[in-house]
Design a protein around this motif. Sequence first.
Motif, short mmCIF file in Angstrom:
data_model
loop_
_atom_site.label_atom_id
_atom_site.label_comp_id
_atom_site.label_asym_id
_atom_site.label_seq_id
_atom_site.Cartn_x
_atom_site.Cartn_y
_atom_site.Cartn_z
N VAL A 39 0.86 -1.18 0.00
CA VAL A 39 0.00 0.00 0.00
C VAL A 39 0.90 1.24 0.00
O VAL A 39 1.74 1.38 0.89
CB VAL A 39 -0.92 0.04 1.23
CG1 VAL A 39 -1.82 1.27 1.18
CG2 VAL A 39 -1.75 -1.24 1.33
N TRP A 62 -5.95 8.87 -3.43
CA TRP A 62 -6.31 7.78 -2.52
C TRP A 62 -7.23 6.76 -3.18
O TRP A 62 -7.11 5.55 -2.93
CB TRP A 62 -6.97 8.35 -1.26
CG TRP A 62 -8.27 9.07 -1.51
CD1 TRP A 62 -8.45 10.38 -1.80
CD2 TRP A 62 -9.58 8.48 -1.53
NE1 TRP A 62 -9.78 10.67 -1.99
CE2 TRP A 62 -10.49 9.52 -1.82
CE3 TRP A 62 -10.07 7.20 -1.30
CZ2 TRP A 62 -11.87 9.31 -1.91
CZ3 TRP A 62 -11.44 6.98 -1.40
CH2 TRP A 62 -12.32 8.03 -1.69
N GLN A 80 -5.27 4.49 -5.44
CA GLN A 80 -4.44 3.58 -4.64
C GLN A 80 -5.29 2.45 -4.06
O GLN A 80 -4.88 1.29 -4.08
CB GLN A 80 -3.75 4.34 -3.52
CG GLN A 80 -2.83 3.49 -2.65
CD GLN A 80 -1.73 2.79 -3.40
OE1 GLN A 80 -1.27 1.72 -3.02
NE2 GLN A 80 -1.30 3.36 -4.53
N LEU A 81 -6.48 2.77 -3.56
CA LEU A 81 -7.35 1.71 -3.05
C LEU A 81 -7.75 0.74 -4.17
O LEU A 81 -7.85 -0.47 -3.95
CB LEU A 81 -8.60 2.31 -2.42
CG LEU A 81 -8.44 2.97 -1.05
CD1 LEU A 81 -9.80 3.40 -0.50
CD2 LEU A 81 -7.74 2.05 -0.05
N ILE A 88 -3.31 1.85 5.03
CA ILE A 88 -4.55 2.39 4.45
C ILE A 88 -5.09 3.52 5.31
O ILE A 88 -5.57 4.53 4.79
CB ILE A 88 -5.59 1.27 4.28
CG1 ILE A 88 -5.16 0.34 3.14
CG2 ILE A 88 -6.97 1.86 3.97
CD1 ILE A 88 -6.07 -0.86 2.92
N LEU A 141 -5.68 7.34 3.95
CA LEU A 141 -6.97 8.01 4.04
C LEU A 141 -6.92 9.28 4.88
O LEU A 141 -7.56 10.28 4.55
CB LEU A 141 -8.02 7.05 4.59
CG LEU A 141 -8.35 5.86 3.66
CD1 LEU A 141 -9.22 4.85 4.39
CD2 LEU A 141 -9.02 6.33 2.38
N TYR A 147 -12.01 1.85 5.79
CA TYR A 147 -11.23 0.61 5.72
C TYR A 147 -12.14 -0.60 5.90
O TYR A 147 -12.05 -1.58 5.16
CB TYR A 147 -10.15 0.62 6.79
CG TYR A 147 -9.45 -0.72 6.93
CD1 TYR A 147 -8.42 -1.08 6.06
CD2 TYR A 147 -9.85 -1.64 7.90
CE1 TYR A 147 -7.81 -2.32 6.16
CE2 TYR A 147 -9.24 -2.87 8.00
CZ TYR A 147 -8.22 -3.21 7.14
OH TYR A 147 -7.62 -4.44 7.24
N PHE A 201 -14.24 -1.13 2.86
CA PHE A 201 -13.38 -1.56 1.75
C PHE A 201 -13.01 -3.03 1.87
O PHE A 201 -13.21 -3.82 0.93
CB PHE A 201 -12.13 -0.68 1.74
CG PHE A 201 -11.12 -1.02 0.68
CD1 PHE A 201 -11.40 -0.85 -0.66
CD2 PHE A 201 -9.85 -1.49 1.04
CE1 PHE A 201 -10.46 -1.14 -1.64
CE2 PHE A 201 -8.91 -1.79 0.07
CZ PHE A 201 -9.21 -1.62 -1.27
N LEU A 259 -16.10 3.57 -4.26
CA LEU A 259 -15.21 4.72 -4.22
C LEU A 259 -15.94 6.02 -4.56
O LEU A 259 -15.60 7.08 -4.03
CB LEU A 259 -14.03 4.51 -5.18
CG LEU A 259 -13.12 3.34 -4.81
CD1 LEU A 259 -12.02 3.14 -5.85
CD2 LEU A 259 -12.50 3.52 -3.43
#
Length: 231
Positions: free
Chosen positions: A79, A86, A89-90, A134, A138, A152, A155, A220
Amino acid sequence: MITRPPTVRDAGGGGGKINRELVLSTALELIDRDGVGALSMRRLAAALDRDPMILYRHAPSKAALLDGVVETVLAQLRVDAADPDWAAQLRAVARDYRALALAHPNVVPLLVTRPLATPLALRPRGTLRPLEDILALLTRAGFSGPDALHVYRAFIGFLNGHLLNELQELVDNADETDDLLRLGLHRLPIGEFPLLRSLAHALAAYDGAAELERGLDILLTGLATTLSRPA
């Protein structure tokens, strides 16, 4: 990039030095091949050509061994907490997580359940690294600490649910060409389940990668809206 942990073959068979990393990577090999239920200290010791008692120096219990296997897999997940985007990246993390799961499908139940079986502070440190990274990603993006934790959980919950669904066999009769029959949905009363029966083609055409991307779009987009909403 996903890196492969060392195996007992890398250590030259039974003559190699035994350490925790090798014990866990060999346990992962056994699970990949035969499933979690087939893993035991005795079988692991045989694979390493060592006395079973030696293994307890590196994994004091079966539970600790399973936690270590989860740590071995998650150690391959990277990560970038400094990424200014962000959401991108997620999305990248989600794709890598799915790739790891598809490479180790027998480990997926452990990825989902083992964190729930161990208090947070007692889990192997390597299993907490993705969570910490993460959260850092964030909070740098503007989420508060509690909101970052909510994000998180949403997700990871989405990813684990997606993987369990993707890896589950949906076909009832592979020889059938009609989607309704192939999935066995013809057994459902049409008066009670008209919509489910009507979606037979969409269910049969399930694409794990595409489904992941669509789910991430929804998740997202919602998170971005939450982030931009005035306090």
